[in-house]
Each structure stands twice: as structure tokens, then as C-alpha cells.
Design an enzyme around this catalytic site. Structure first.
Site, PDB file in Angstrom:
ATOM      1  N   HIS A 143      62.964  64.757 -13.438  1.00 16.08           N
ATOM      2  CA  HIS A 143      64.190  64.196 -14.000  1.00 16.08           C
ATOM      3  C   HIS A 143      64.976  63.637 -12.804  1.00 16.08           C
ATOM      4  O   HIS A 143      64.919  64.198 -11.711  1.00 16.08           O
ATOM      5  CB  HIS A 143      65.104  65.258 -14.621  1.00 16.08           C
TER       6      HIS A 143
ATOM      7  N   ASP B  84      66.859  66.335 -10.958  1.00 10.38           N
ATOM      8  CA  ASP B  84      66.106  67.372 -10.215  1.00 10.38           C
ATOM      9  C   ASP B  84      65.946  66.933  -8.772  1.00 10.38           C
ATOM     10  O   ASP B  84      65.979  67.754  -7.859  1.00 10.38           O
ATOM     11  CB  ASP B  84      64.647  67.538 -10.683  1.00 10.38           C
TER      12      ASP B  84
ATOM     13  N   HIS C 142      57.172  74.086 -27.561  1.00  9.56           N
ATOM     14  CA  HIS C 142      57.974  73.351 -28.546  1.00  9.56           C
ATOM     15  C   HIS C 142      57.268  73.353 -29.903  1.00  9.56           C
ATOM     16  O   HIS C 142      57.911  73.465 -30.946  1.00  9.56           O
ATOM     17  CB  HIS C 142      58.198  71.909 -28.092  1.00  9.56           C
TER      18      HIS C 142
ATOM     19  N   ASP D 172      58.516  79.024 -21.718  1.00  7.96           N
ATOM     20  CA  ASP D 172      57.853  78.139 -20.740  1.00  7.96           C
ATOM     21  C   ASP D 172      56.955  78.895 -19.765  1.00  7.96           C
ATOM     22  O   ASP D 172      57.014  78.672 -18.551  1.00  7.96           O
ATOM     23  CB  ASP D 172      58.901  77.360 -19.919  1.00  7.96           C
TER      24      ASP D 172
HETATM   25  C1  XUL Z   1      62.783  71.194 -22.212  1.00  4.39           C
HETATM   26  C2  XUL Z   1      61.686  70.334 -21.726  1.00  4.39           C
HETATM   27  C3  XUL Z   1      62.064  69.270 -20.753  1.00  4.39           C
HETATM   28  C4  XUL Z   1      61.294  68.006 -20.902  1.00  4.39           C
HETATM   29  C5  XUL Z   1      61.752  66.886 -20.015  1.00  4.39           C
HETATM   30  O1  XUL Z   1      62.413  72.133 -23.146  1.00  4.39           O
HETATM   31  O2  XUL Z   1      60.548  70.527 -22.077  1.00  4.39           O
HETATM   32  O3  XUL Z   1      61.912  69.777 -19.477  1.00  4.39           O
HETATM   33  O4  XUL Z   1      59.938  68.206 -20.648  1.00  4.39           O
HETATM   34  O5  XUL Z   1      63.103  66.621 -20.154  1.00  4.39           O
HETATM   35 CO    CO Z   2      58.718  69.629 -21.580  1.00  2.43          CO
END
Ligand code: XUL
Ligand code: CO
Length: 444
Positions: free
Chosen positions: A108, A111, A278, A316
Site C-alpha cells: 500500500h 506502508d 475473507h 490472517d
Molecule cells: C485486509 C486486506 C488488505 C488488502 C489490501 O483485510 O486483506 O490488506 O489485501 O488492501
Molecule cells: Co488481502
């Protein structure tokens, strides 16, 4: 290749280049299954998997959680949030990625470079760090899989970015994405991701959903137009996620995203970047999301991680479950691979695993799990036992009647005539789920 860092001192001293040593090795800083140049279905593992390290978790993750302070030992964070520290950190990132033997990274904007006091200052910071990223890419051959903009951390995005109730916030987000796309383009990025972190709502009473979703479409059309203007031909991705941080996110899952794209005339411009945790938050298996996107021609890239069955949020974690990676690689092979996408480890070490070496253990485990999944999936495809069982289950569709229906030459009236004559449909055969599952286990 020369070690890529400018300070002369290593950030990961004592950690050698990670190499493939095969399943029998006792060395835990080695690959047992990921052999980058080994061929699977005629293609190298490296080209099948296209692994990427995510800059945010791996280099910027602090270990803080809603209940506790940062825990990570990260010497490269000692310089604070300055441009100088950000530039020095680039060398650390490339040393890590190079030692790991990964070909790609993802970031990003916020970051890699600190946000400034004004938009102009933020742009300047990003340009300065991008120059360092470019130099290290050229020196190491490591490439950018995708870039993205952080449109969720700053308080200005409290109500969302492209779906904010505040038109100036929409405008600011547009400016931020414009810049992030330019930087991604100048770094030769193979793609650009849109994850709608706060593009959703907490309460429907205060939300004009139609207006917000229309605005998201307007935003995406601007992005498509701008990519064309600057000659960026990398792949755009939506990254579905149903909730967290908001109660409901508009990019809920693949089916929802693909419907949105078609409804707003964006279907040719965006594919899916599918993340395991997700998918599970959406109440799906990763395999479901891959199959749904794949069958529609929207399988783009994946964010590799996993959740925890007993913790309800987006944990994650690094993926180590071979059954999961086999499912993933089976679908990916079935739909022709990921390129120009890849396997990005959008995963973080546990808060309790706070030493730098844990970053190596985590990625090595994830890469080996995917390499094994790839080998197992390829073996399943090679002998075709699963496909044969599936084909048998659908055998009636190869009968003259099945073929006529699939070809579109039957109607309700002709089918009524056929069934009136027969009186009853042929008996159904067993689904044999347990047999399928037992056959899968013979490959594990
Ligand atoms: C958040 C996520 C993010 C995206 C990129 O859950 O997965 O890090 O991958 O913005
Ligand atoms: Co992601």
C-alpha cells in the site's frame, strides 16, 4: 546476486539464502517442497506460484491487537515514521525477499512511505521511497505483483473513501489512487488492487446505499480511464471481503463483486483477488470463491492466508494446511493458472512470534504448503480419478436427452411430452461424497 542493501550491515544476520533441500532435510531454514525450477505440468513451480511478500504485515506489522500493545522486535522501525527511515527500510525488505527467494512483493502507498501533512507532501514522500524501490527492484530482479492505496487508516476515511458521504473525501481518495496508480505503473507493477476496507456501512438508517454504490462505480470508471490515459495495462483486481472493519462491505464476495462489475459496465476491467480468510468470513470455503470466480472468468490473484476456526475475526495466519492448499491449487490449475496474478502472503506472524526469524519460518511454511498443494493437485489431475468420478456423476448429461437440453434444443413443452411418455425420471445415483473424500486422502 549481490546482497541488496545500502548500509553494508545485514538486517537478518546469520540467516542464509533459503534453498530447496528436499523433504528429508533437518534444516528448518530450508524448503522441503518448494523447488523453484522443478517442473509441474510442464511449468516451473516459480511460474505456477508467483509468490509475493506483503510489505504491510511483514515489514510494518507491529503485533498490536485490540487488547494489547506492539510486541514485534523490528530494528528497522527504530528510525520512526520519517522518509529517511522508510528509504532505509526498503533495503531491509529487499534483503528479506531476496534471502527467501520470492520473486514479487505487494504494497500500500502508506506502508512504504509516511503520510505527509498535506496531499502534496504525501505525494513527495511516496516519490522519494518509490525511487528507492525502483533501484532495489533493478538491482535484485524482484518485481511488483501489485500496488494499492490505503484508503482506510486515516480518520478522513471514517465513512469510507469512494463511498463516503463527504464528496471531498471522494475527491481526496481519487487523488490518492491516481498517485498510487502512477507509482505502481512506474515500478512495472503487474496489477493494482482495490480492497474496499471501509466501503460499506455500520447502520442502514444513516446510509444511502444506492448513492454510495453508484459512487463506487463512478470511482472505478475514473480509475479505468486514468489507467488508459497513462498506459497502465496491469490487471485491476477487487478483493472481496464481507465485513471488518465495517459491519457490511459492498465487495462482500466474488458473486457480489462480479454482479457489481456487470451492473456498472466494468466487467472487462477488473478481476478478483481472492483471500482465504475473507472467503471464510463470507461463509464460504476458499474453494467456493475460486470456483465461482474461475467459472466466470474472473480468477485473478490470491491473498494466501487462513483464519482460525475458533476465532471469529480476520486472523490472517500463514497457511500450513495441505488440504487447503491442495483445494486452492486444484482450482487454480483447473482455470489455467494465476498469471499475471500470484500468491501473495497477506498473512502475519502471531503476536507471540515476535522475532525477525519468525518471518522466515512463516513464509517458508506457507511456500512449502503451497508447493505441496501444487504437487498433490497435479497428481490428482494426472491420473484423473476425481474427474472420472465427477464425470460419472453427470453421465446422464451425455445421453441424447442431456445433450439436447445443454444444446438449447428442448423446451418445457418438449420435455413435458418426454416425461409424460416415461411417467417417471430415471432413479438417481449416490453422490458418493465419502468415496470422493477417501480418494482425495489417498493423495495426501
Ligand atoms: C485486509 C486486506 C488488505 C488488502 C489490501 O483485510 O486483506 O490488506 O489485501 O488492501
Ligand atoms: Co488481502
Amino acid at each position: 546476486m549481490a546482497a541488496a542493501h545500502s548500509t553494508g550491515s545485514e538486517a537478518f544476520p546469520g540467516i542464509p539464502k533459503i534453498r530447496y533441500e528436499g523433504p528429508a532435510t533437518k534444516n528448518m531454514l530450508a524448503f522441503r517442497h518448494y523447488d523453484p525450477d522443478a517442473l509441474v505440468e510442464g511449468k516451473t513451480m516459480r511460474d505456477h506460484l508467483r509468490f509475493a511478500v506483503s510489505y504491510w504485515h511483514t515489514f510494518r506489522g507491529t503485533g498490536s491487537d485490540p487488547f494489547g500493545a506492539p510486541t514485534m522486535i523490528r530494528p528497522w522501525e527504530q528510525g520512526g515514521d520519517t522518509v529517511e527511515a522508510a528509504i532505509a527500510r526498503v533495503a531491509v525488505a529487499f534483503e528479506f525477499i531476496q534471502k527467501l527467494g520470492v520473486d514479487f512483493y505487494c504494497f500500500h502507498d502508506r506502508d512504504v512511505a509516511p503520510e505527509g501533512k498535506t496531499l502534496a507532501e504525501s505525494h513527495k514522500h511516496l516519490d522519494a521511497v518509490a525511487a528507492a524501490l525502483k533501484a532495489h527492484q533493478e538491482q535484485t530482479g524482484i518485481k511488483l505483483l501489485w500496488g494499492t492505496a490505503n484508503l482506510f487508516s486515516n480518520p478522513r476515511y471514517v465513512h469510507g473513501a469512494a463511498t463516503s458521504c463527504n464528496a471531498e473525501v471522494f475527491a481526496y481518495a481519487a487523488a490518492q489512487v491516481k498517485k498510487a496508480m502512477e507509482v505502481t505503473h512506474s515500478l512495472g507493477g503487474a496489477g493494482y488492487v482495490f480492497w474496499g476496507g471501509r466501503e460499506g456501512y455500520q447502520c442502514l438508517w444513516n446510509t444511502d446505499m444506492k448513492r454510495e454504490v453508484d459512487h463506487l462505480a463512478r470511482f472505478m470508471h475514473m480509475a479505468v480511464d486514468y489507467a488508459k490515459e497513462i498506459g497502465f495495462t496491469g490487471q485491476f483486481y477487487f478483493e472481496p471481503k464481507p465485513r471488518e472493519p465495517t459491519k457490511h462491505q459492498y465487495d462482500f464476495d466474488c458473486a457480489t463483486c462480479i454482479n457489481f462489475l456487470r451492473a456498472y459496465g466494468l466487467e472487462k476491467h477488473v478481476k478478483m483477488n481472492i483471500e482465504t480468510n475473507h472467503a471464510t468470513l463470507a461463509g464460504h470455503e476458499m474453494q467456493h470463491e475460486l470456483e465461482y470466480a474461475g467459472m466466470q472468468g474472473y480468477l485473478g490473484s490470491i491473498d494466501a492466508n487462513t483464519g482460525d476456526t475458533l476465532v471469529g475475526w480476520d486472523t490472517d495466519q500463514f497457511p500450513t494446511n495441505i488440504y487447503l492448499t491442495t483445494q486452492i491449487m486444484y482450482s487454480i490449475l483447473k482455470y489455467g493458472g494465476l498469471a499475471p496474478g500470484g500468491v501473495n502472503f497477506d498473512a502475519k506472524v502471531r503476536r507471540e512470534s515476535f522475532e525477525p526469524v519468525d518471518l522466515f519460518h512463516a513464509h517458508i511454511g506457507g511456500m512449502d504448503a503451497f508447493a505441496r498443494g501444487l504437487k498433490i493437485a497435479a497428481a490428482m489431475r494426472a491420473d484423473g480419478a476425481i474427474q472420472k468420478l465427477v464425470d460419472e456423476r453427470y453421465a446422464s448429461w451425455s445421453s441424447p436427452l442431456g445433450k439436447r437440453i445443454e444444446a438449447g434444443s428442448e423446451s418445457f413443452a418438449t420435455l413435458e411430452k418426454e416425461m409424460l411418455a416415461k411417467g417417471e425420471a430415471a432413479a438417481c445415483t449416490s453422490g458418493r461424497q465419502e468415496l470422493f473424500e477417501n480418494v482425495i486422502n489417498t493423495y495426501m
